[in-house]
Design a protein around this motif. Structure first.
Motif, PDB file in Angstrom:
ATOM      1  N   TRP A  50       0.845  -1.309  -0.174  1.00 38.02           N
ATOM      2  CA  TRP A  50      -0.006  -0.108   0.114  1.00 38.02           C
ATOM      3  C   TRP A  50       0.894   1.373   0.084  1.00 38.02           C
ATOM      4  O   TRP A  50       1.909   1.440   0.754  1.00 38.02           O
ATOM      5  N   VAL A  55       0.849   5.267   0.407  1.00 43.43           N
ATOM      6  CA  VAL A  55       0.038   6.543   0.843  1.00 43.43           C
ATOM      7  C   VAL A  55       0.020   7.557  -0.214  1.00 43.43           C
ATOM      8  O   VAL A  55       1.023   7.820  -0.861  1.00 43.43           O
ATOM      9  N   PRO A  80      -5.827   9.455  -2.782  1.00 42.73           N
ATOM     10  CA  PRO A  80      -5.851   8.259  -1.680  1.00 42.73           C
ATOM     11  C   PRO A  80      -4.585   7.353  -1.978  1.00 42.73           C
ATOM     12  O   PRO A  80      -4.280   7.317  -2.846  1.00 42.73           O
ATOM     13  N   GLY A  81      -4.557   6.534  -0.783  1.00 41.56           N
ATOM     14  CA  GLY A  81      -3.630   5.366  -0.776  1.00 41.56           C
ATOM     15  C   GLY A  81      -3.936   4.345  -1.874  1.00 41.56           C
ATOM     16  O   GLY A  81      -5.314   4.152  -1.638  1.00 41.56           O
ATOM     17  N   GLN A 107     -14.426   7.599  -2.666  1.00 37.61           N
ATOM     18  CA  GLN A 107     -12.965   7.913  -2.171  1.00 37.61           C
ATOM     19  C   GLN A 107     -13.089   9.466  -2.567  1.00 37.61           C
ATOM     20  O   GLN A 107     -12.454  10.118  -1.281  1.00 37.61           O
ATOM     21  N   ASN A 141      -5.028   9.764   6.109  1.00 36.35           N
ATOM     22  CA  ASN A 141      -4.767   9.201   4.985  1.00 36.35           C
ATOM     23  C   ASN A 141      -5.949   8.225   4.803  1.00 36.35           C
ATOM     24  O   ASN A 141      -6.689   7.723   5.613  1.00 36.35           O
ATOM     25  N   TYR A 142      -6.292   7.888   3.323  1.00 37.56           N
ATOM     26  CA  TYR A 142      -7.401   6.786   3.122  1.00 37.56           C
ATOM     27  C   TYR A 142      -6.866   6.004   2.059  1.00 37.56           C
ATOM     28  O   TYR A 142      -6.269   6.443   1.258  1.00 37.56           O
ATOM     29  N   PHE A 143      -7.686   5.053   1.807  1.00 38.30           N
ATOM     30  CA  PHE A 143      -7.166   3.876   1.069  1.00 38.30           C
ATOM     31  C   PHE A 143      -8.214   3.375   0.183  1.00 38.30           C
ATOM     32  O   PHE A 143      -9.392   2.944   0.784  1.00 38.30           O
ATOM     33  N   VAL A 144      -8.210   3.235  -1.093  1.00 44.44           N
ATOM     34  CA  VAL A 144      -9.075   2.864  -1.955  1.00 44.44           C
ATOM     35  C   VAL A 144      -8.906   1.528  -1.890  1.00 44.44           C
ATOM     36  O   VAL A 144      -7.868   0.597  -2.100  1.00 44.44           O
ATOM     37  N   PHE A 145     -10.175   0.589  -1.682  1.00 42.94           N
ATOM     38  CA  PHE A 145      -9.952  -0.852  -1.243  1.00 42.94           C
ATOM     39  C   PHE A 145     -11.105  -1.672  -2.262  1.00 42.94           C
ATOM     40  O   PHE A 145     -10.727  -2.879  -2.364  1.00 42.94           O
TER      41      PHE A 145
END
Lengths: 133, 274
Positions: free
Chosen positions: A73, A75, A80-81, B64, B78-82
């Motif tokens: 992953w 950041v 977005p990460g 997102q 922080n944020y994550f595309v999943f």
């Protein structure tokens, strides 16, 4: 050329499998996340068809599990990460086998066309013939 | 790990209800005694609740872009595309026109006088504004000038079925014939659905520039003011609240969702793990 490995490949490459080769090539050029890979794949002049998100992500996960690529992953600096994918040495070796296989297929197809053109020249003229020259 | 007294709180998109329940099941086994409070809402509504002071440790949204628009950097770092998804048209076997509807004629079927269709509230849920974007893109894709405004005028008012779950319930009860839903919603509910061309269903990053032409006005974070949002490929994202009292635990939950176990759960729930 690694004949043994190439002979293991099926004669007909499914779109699913050719996408794996295309993704390995793109990742060989530079590490990317899935979103970017889908865009790059659809812009590539070697794509075998429209690459949808589900197919690309499914193949990335499969190749990650098989050790052809690895991921972590990343950041995002201003967004977005995302999971970033990289080619592994095993993936690099697989890409080389793919390239050899495609070269062999290309030679076979060229031989076929050559033989067909010779056949065409030997036949009497017909109006409905396809002109490949 | 035994975690007594602690209560992790999660706010999530309604579309992630099953995903979150399954993650919770796995997470609880690894963290015996841990209490988790979950709240499913429309993602825009969820982000606004956080802005208004409601506190959650984990935020999982269906768009997102909401993180950048409303939550980063003050409330989320922080944020994550999943996960990814697409918009489809869900229906029921008793829906009028369901024997004839296809990827090419869906708008003609939906616009028949006796046929009813609905979408969720675009001020609350991304699925609502994404349905509007699909209609705008369809107008260009099928070269049908005026299609968007005709669809908007014919659609059941969004206030009647504001959330996806309301739409699904209305479909099952035969109150509406068709609803614009996520593919994962339709799969989980066992509803038949029409898949739309990828150029309009907001699924493919290759068409990001085309999707960007679709614009919808929604309520901004400033009360009474609107903001224009553009079409984008559908991506779900998860972030950690900066105010979380349980940063380590919350991160472990995010690691579960974004790891192999989470991918398997997302797959089972009809979403595309990214």
């Amino acid at each position: 050329m690694n004949e043994e490995k190439i002979s293991e490949s099926e004669l007909t490459i499914s779109i699913e499998r050719s996408i794996q080769a295309e993704l390995l090539l793109l990742l060989g050029q530079r590490p990317s996340h899935g979103y970017e890979l889908i865009q790059r794949l659809n812009e590539a002049d070697f794509k075998s068809g429209e690459a949808d998100a589900a197919t690309v992500y499914r193949n990335l996960r499969r190749m990650d599990k098989d050790g052809m690529i690895n991921s972590h992953w990343e950041v995002g600096e201003s967004g977005p990460g995302r999971r970033l994918y990289k080619l592994t040495p095993q993936g690099g070796a697989s890409l080389k086998v793919w390239a050899e296989y495609i070269a062999q297929q290309k030679a076979t197809l060229e031989n076929f066309l050559q033989a067909y053109l010779q056949l065409e020249e030997s036949l009497p003229d017909r109006e409905d013939e396809v002109n490949l020259t | 790990m035994i975690c007594s007294q602690k209560a992790l709180s999660i706010i999530h998109a309604g579309a992630l209800q099953q995903v979150m329940e399954k993650c919770l099941e796995h997470f609880s086994k690894q963290n015996l005694g841990l209490k988790i409070k979950m709240k499913g809402v429309g993602s825009r509504e969820g982000a606004r609740r956080i802005l208004s002071g409601e506190e959650y440790d984990i935020i999982a949204l269906a768009d997102q872009a909401l993180f950048a628009e409303l939550l980063v950097p003050d409330l989320v770092k922080n944020y994550f595309v999943f996960a990814a998804d697409q918009i489809v048209i869900g229906y029921d076997c008793s829906s009028r026109g369901s024997k004839e509807i296809t990827e090419e004629n869906w708008f003609d079927v939906l616009l028949r006088p006796q046929v009813s269709f609905a979408r969720s509230d675009h001020h609350l849920a991304p699925c609502g504004y994404r349905a509007l974007m699909v209609w705008q893109l369809a107008e260009k894709f099928y070269d049908r000038p005026g299609l968007y405004s005709t669809m908007e005028a014919a659609c059941i008012p969004y206030s009647i079925y504001p959330k996806s779950i309301d739409l699904a319930s209305a479909l099952f009860k035969g109150k509406i014939d068709y609803a614009f839903l996520y593919s994962s919603d339709a799969k989980l509910l066992g509803l038949p659905y029409i898949t739309l061309p990828s150029k309009i269903n907001l699924s493919n990053p290759a068409y990001a520039n085309f999707y960007d032409q679709a614009v919808v006005s929604v309520e901004s974070k400033i009360p009474g003011k609107a903001i224009i949002i553009h079409g984008k490929p559908i991506e779900f994202a998860i972030g950690l609240s900066k105010n979380s009292q349980y940063l380590e635990l919350a991160q472990l939950f995010i690691d579960l969702l974004t790891g192999p176990e989470g991918s398997s759960i997302l797959d089972d729930c009809g979403l595309i793990p990214c």
